[in-house]
Design an enzyme around this catalytic site. Structure first.
Site, PDB file in Angstrom:
ATOM      1  N   GLN A   4      48.678 -25.289  -0.419  1.00  0.00           N
ATOM      2  CA  GLN A   4      49.966 -25.684  -0.990  1.00  0.00           C
ATOM      3  C   GLN A   4      50.243 -27.181  -0.827  1.00  0.00           C
ATOM      4  O   GLN A   4      51.102 -27.732  -1.500  1.00  0.00           O
ATOM      5  CB  GLN A   4      51.092 -24.858  -0.388  1.00  0.00           C
ATOM      6  N   ASP A  29      60.152 -14.890   0.309  1.00  0.00           N
ATOM      7  CA  ASP A  29      59.987 -15.328   1.700  1.00  0.00           C
ATOM      8  C   ASP A  29      60.484 -14.284   2.684  1.00  0.00           C
ATOM      9  O   ASP A  29      61.623 -14.352   3.139  1.00  0.00           O
ATOM     10  CB  ASP A  29      60.781 -16.622   1.926  1.00  0.00           C
ATOM     11  N   TRP A  36      56.564 -33.616  -3.379  1.00  0.00           N
ATOM     12  CA  TRP A  36      56.799 -32.884  -4.642  1.00  0.00           C
ATOM     13  C   TRP A  36      56.492 -33.787  -5.841  1.00  0.00           C
ATOM     14  O   TRP A  36      57.375 -34.243  -6.564  1.00  0.00           O
ATOM     15  CB  TRP A  36      58.231 -32.359  -4.696  1.00  0.00           C
ATOM     16  N   ARG A  44      56.573 -32.451   5.150  1.00  0.00           N
ATOM     17  CA  ARG A  44      56.879 -31.601   4.003  1.00  0.00           C
ATOM     18  C   ARG A  44      55.927 -31.986   2.880  1.00  0.00           C
ATOM     19  O   ARG A  44      55.381 -33.084   2.860  1.00  0.00           O
ATOM     20  CB  ARG A  44      58.328 -31.852   3.533  1.00  0.00           C
ATOM     21  N   HIS A  71      49.532 -16.114   4.119  1.00  0.00           N
ATOM     22  CA  HIS A  71      50.355 -17.326   4.205  1.00  0.00           C
ATOM     23  C   HIS A  71      50.496 -17.631   5.698  1.00  0.00           C
ATOM     24  O   HIS A  71      50.705 -16.717   6.493  1.00  0.00           O
ATOM     25  CB  HIS A  71      51.724 -17.070   3.571  1.00  0.00           C
ATOM     26  N   GLU A 100      65.300 -20.994  -8.985  1.00  0.00           N
ATOM     27  CA  GLU A 100      66.583 -20.314  -8.753  1.00  0.00           C
ATOM     28  C   GLU A 100      67.677 -21.248  -8.215  1.00  0.00           C
ATOM     29  O   GLU A 100      68.757 -20.788  -7.904  1.00  0.00           O
ATOM     30  CB  GLU A 100      66.381 -19.143  -7.782  1.00  0.00           C
ATOM     31  N   ASP A 120      56.564 -22.015  -7.850  1.00  0.00           N
ATOM     32  CA  ASP A 120      57.674 -21.724  -6.946  1.00  0.00           C
ATOM     33  C   ASP A 120      59.025 -22.113  -7.570  1.00  0.00           C
ATOM     34  O   ASP A 120      59.078 -22.786  -8.605  1.00  0.00           O
ATOM     35  CB  ASP A 120      57.446 -22.494  -5.645  1.00  0.00           C
TER      36      ASP A 120
END
Ligand SMILES: *[C@@H]1O[C@H](CO)[C@@H](O)[C@H](O)[C@H]1NC(C)=O
Ligand SMILES: *[C@@H]1O[C@H](CO)[C@@H](O)[C@H](O)[C@H]1NC(C)=O
Ligand SMILES: *[C@@H]1O[C@H](CO)[C@@H](O)[C@H](O)[C@H]1NC(C)=O
Ligand SMILES: *[C@@H]1O[C@H](CO)[C@@H](O)[C@H](O)[C@H]1NC(C)=O
Ligand SMILES: *[C@@H]1O[C@H](CO)[C@@H](O)[C@H](O)[C@H]1NC(C)=O
Ligand SMILES: *[C@@H]1O[C@H](CO)[C@@H](O)[C@H](O)[C@H]1NC(C)=O
Ligand SMILES: *[C@@H]1O[C@H](CO)[C@@H](O)[C@H](O)[C@H]1NC(C)=O
Ligand SMILES: *[C@@H]1O[C@H](CO)[C@@H](O)[C@H](O)[C@H]1NC(C)=O
Ligand SMILES: *[C@@H]1O[C@H](CO)[C@@H](O)[C@H](O)[C@H]1NC(C)=O
Length: 751
Positions: free
Chosen positions: A307, A492, A323, A320, A558, A428, A425
């Site tokens: 990922q 999740d 993106w 992190r 995961h 929402e 991913d």
């Protein structure tokens, strides 16, 4: 078939076509009871039961506030006025009935058109609500005994009766059960505990045990309320879309009809059944070390899922993912040449994308310059905080933005690099104060955004000729997701055994989502959300979760959001050996799994389905929420609690009296229509197959695999330096500060 029969059949078909094509052919029955009172039935089931005292439609006005915090929405709805509508006039035509319903004495009215459109025996179209009103309630006649299913991916309960289900895609929440400590802590610290109904994939579709489904065609905020004895009520904010009702002989028949209407999922790539997809991270060298490690333990691999392929950034929460959805050669040197080499060995490399771009990245700069993101009130790019970094969200209602993201981002950087797939991913989080290119209200775009996101990914895969080779998997969804996505995953879960948010919750979730049209799904093996040291993944959870995943279409691990705190498949030689055996079991099931998924793609019947769908007449099957049929031949009752070595199982009565239930491990044969207890040590989940199955040999081969005996003298370890690639924040000490920091990290989604 003889000549006569064929001809008469043709005559009948022509007669039907004439009937439904032009002349009178209402698929429903309207019964006028006088005085404005009437019923509407479909296939003998009463759907509408209206009197002017207890109307089937209510109109109202009020205000609805959507308080958003990182994808968690707290929705506050206040109704100021609610008026029952009275029927004053009905005009019946050959194709339907027009009802004029009034709400005050000034001749203002709502027009309701009943018809039989788009293959549905009953459709209901409701006119504009007028200037003063902004909400509507529709009542569907109910029996006190109705059981209700569907509603999208509903995790906490299989039967939705007795509760309300808001239809609003959002974070599922951490804990999702207000009576648990984890939920309480998540609520206090991050407003993110969730509840029984919070889900990434809601859908205004439900099935009744009276064998009909109801579907709302709009994407408005809505609430499905099953809390009443004699009616089900659907609240719809704003002008409703078309309402649909269909009946069927069986649940299977109904789901086939619904998916015939909303669309069905395509088959998975064949390679996906050849082993585990392992979720690991940390760069090319590390990735290759994990692959070597798997070789050493004979862990069957079909893919490695990295990922962090786009690089990482440092935030206050730890590392992190950056993106900016393109290969980062600093983190993954030589990835472009490594991918084809691994593919030759039967190992795909999979990545990660979402529809948001970090404003520090080059892709953001391009999209921003072209005006491709959702806008704020001043017409500038709406920047959303994802946890110490800000992103633009690509406005998929803008056709140019849509094409740009599909062609210049997904195809160019993911597909052309050779990725075998990715997690698609998010989807929402869309706030309600964004301005969309289409001019639609954000509250209307919000629920359908995940479908646009699925469609974009699907088109990228299909237009590049990769359908059946490249797979993407999603958590967010809405009506129509099943028509586009190649695979779902359950989102999740907590790294625990809780019913509200643990391993168990993935089972009813797969049922309700499957009934809603997305019947090919899987979950993160071992769960995801970790909250060290209070909630960490145990070896037992990892293995119980993996043994359940064997009996599903996709086996993917995961590391969780705090890899170092969790047990991993590589944490010890013992775990690795056990995990290896499970991957072997999964690959042995390949033929059967392909067969099961094939049926789903052709009929819409979910790969994992509740017992009652297959055994409608078996009394004991009706309320079984935590056992499933994997295809027609295999019954799985995963062990979903800690500390168990035996497990109770309900075996339904099969209509084929010669078929017995064969226990996979002991080979003992059982009759149906009974509850039994079987031994269920870790590694031998309670699984039964039909003695008459044509795949019996496959199941026997699996059942013959002995449990792993871990040697007391451990084999020498040449495993990778398993200090987890700390993409995620890792906590070592617990102070109040770190607890809250870790919660921030957990709840801000963490990739
Ligand atoms: C219609 O309403 C009138 C007055 O309320 C009542 O007398 C009559 O019986 C009703 N008719 C039917 C068919 O219910
Ligand atoms: C319905 O409302 C419209 C506009 O308000 C009005 O013109 C019409 O006469 C009404 N129809 C009936 C049957 O009351
Ligand atoms: C399903 O997808 C296909 C291909 O994009 C499209 O033509 C069709 O209209 C979609 N069906 C529905 C119900 O949206
Ligand atoms: C790759 O990731 C590093 C940090 O890991 C970052 O500094 C760099 O900007 C990224 N490169 C690209 C092209 O995104
Ligand atoms: C991989 O990418 C580099 C640029 O980062 C390029 O120089 C090299 O030719 C590429 N190799 C292959 C096999 O595509
Ligand atoms: C709109 O977004 C820009 C950044 O893109 C920001 O500077 C501006 O303050 C925002 N305006 C409003 C009204 O939020
Ligand atoms: C919620 O938590 C309570 C207390 O732990 C438990 O009894 C109940 O079964 C849970 N319900 C669901 C739906 O998770
Ligand atoms: C799967 O099917 C193929 C073709 O029918 C057959 O050759 C193979 O033996 C089967 N494999 C298993 C494990 O049953
Ligand atoms: C799946 O369906 C396709 C097309 O109907 C067929 O060609 C294939 O053989 C099927 N595979 C299995 C395993 O049933």
């Amino acid at each position: 078939m003889g000549w006569m029969t064929e001809t008469s059949l043709r005559v009948i078909l022509i007669a039907l076509a004439v009937c439904c094509g032009s002349a009178s052919c209402k698929g429903y029955k309207f019964a006028d009871r006088g005085n404005g009172s009437f019923t509407v039935s479909v296939g003998g089931v009463k759907i509408i039961d209206h009197t002017n005292d207890k109307p089937f439609l209510y109109l109202g006005r009020g205000s609805t506030k959507f308080l958003e915090y990182r994808g968690n929405f707290n929705i506050k709805d206040y109704t100021l006025e609610r008026i029952g509508l009275k029927l004053i006039k009905r005009t019946s035509t050959a194709n339907g009935d027009q009802l004029i319903m009034v709400y005050n004495y000034n001749a203002e009215n709502i027009t309701v058109n009943l018809g039989s459109k788009e293959g549905h025996p009953l459709t209901v179209d409701i006119s504009d609500l007028g200037d003063q009103y902004d909400r509507l309630w529709v009542r569907i006649a109910a029996q006190p005994s109705d059981a209700i299913y569907g509603g999208g991916e509903q995790y906490s309960y299989l039967n939705l009766r007795g509760r309300q289900y808001p239809i609003w895609t959002r974070e599922q929440g951490v804990g999702r059960n207000k009576s648990t400590l984890v939920t309480f802590q998540a609520d206090v610290m991050e407003r993110s505990g969730g509840d029984y109904h919070t889900t990434y994939f809601p859908q205004p579709t439900f099935y009744s045990s009276q064998k009909y489904y109801f579907h709302h065609g709009g994407s408005n905020y809505a609430i499905l309320d099953f809390g009443h004895q004699d009616f089900h009520e659907v609240f719809i904010m704003g002008k409703p879309g078309r309402l649909y009702v269909n009946t069927g002989k069986t649940f299977n028949d109904l789901v086939t009809k619904l998916t015939g209407f909303l669309g069905r999922m395509p088959p998975l790539p064949d390679w996906i059944y050849d082993g585990a997809i392992i979720g690991i991270q940390g760069g090319t060298k590390k990735m290759l070390e994990y692959i070597d490690y798997c070789d050493q333990y004979d862990i069957k691999l079909s893919g490695v899922w990295i990922q962090d392929w786009a690089g990482t950034i440092q935030t206050g929460f730890g590392k992190r993912i950056f993106w900016n959805w393109r290969w980062n050669a600093t983190t993954y040197p030589d990835l472009n040449s490594t991918i084809p080499t691994l593919k030759e060995r039967g190992i795909r490399v999979l990545g990660y994308i979402n529809p948001n771009l970090n404003k520090e990245g080059d892709l953001f700069a391009i999209g921003d310059q072209k005006g491709y993101f959702f806008k704020n009130a001043t017409g500038q790019t709406y920047l959303q905080d994802f946890g110490e970094f800000e992103c633009g969200t690509v406005d998929l209602t803008n056709p140019d933005a849509y094409q740009w993201y599909k062609n210049e981002v997904v195809k160019k950087y993911s597909i052309d690099l050779g990725l075998g797939g990715w997690m698609a991913d998010f989807g929402e989080y869309l706030p309600v104060d964004v301005h969309a290119f289409s001019g639609e209200a954000a509250t209307i775009v919000h629920n359908k955004y995940p479908v646009l996101w699925a469609k974009l990914n699907r088109e990228a895969v299909e237009e590049s000729g990769n359908l059946g080779e490249v797979v993407f998997w999603m958590r967010a969804g809405y009506s129509g997701t099943g028509n586009y996505t190649t695979l779902m995953w359950a989102g999740d879960q907590n790294v625990d055994f809780s019913y509200g948010d643990g391993l168990a919750s993935t089972i009813p979730a797969s049922f309700n989502m499957g009934l809603s049209g997305a019947g090919i799904t899987h979950f993160d093996i071992g769960g995801y959300t970790t909250f060290a040291p209070l909630m960490v993944r145990t070896e037992e959870l990892l293995l119980r979760s993996a043994e359940a995943a064997v009996f599903g279409p996709v086996f993917r691990s995961h590391e969780g959001n705090q890899p170092a705190a969790n047990k991993q498949f590589y944490s010890s030689p013992g775990i690795s050996m056990k995990f290896s055996r499970l991957t072997e079991m999964f690959t042995l099931l390949k033929n059967y799994s392909q067969h099961v998924v094939n049926i789903t793609t052709e009929t819409g019947i979910p790969a994992q389905r509740p017992l009652f769908m297959q055994y409608e007449n078996d009394v004991g099957s009706q309320d079984v929420a935590y056992e499933y049929m994997y295809g027609d031949d295999v019954l799985v009752a995963p062990v979903i609690s800690a500390g168990k070595s035996s497990w109770n199982v309900h075996l339904p009565k099969d209509p084929d009296a010669t078929s017995k239930w064969v226990h996979l491990w002991s080979k003992e044969e059982y009759d149906g229509a009974q509850d039994i207890t079987v031994e269920a040590p870790i590694g031998q989940p309670p699984v039964f197959y039909k003695s008459t199955s044509k795949f019996s040999k496959t199941f026997e081969a699996i059942g013959n695999m002995p449990l792993v005996v871990v040697p007391t003298t451990q084999p020498p370890q040449t495993e990778p330096n398993t200090t987890p690639s700390s993409t995620m924040s890792v906590l070592t000490s617990v102070t109040l500060l770190t607890i809250s920091a870790s919660f921030l990290a957990i709840l801000s989604s963490l990739v």
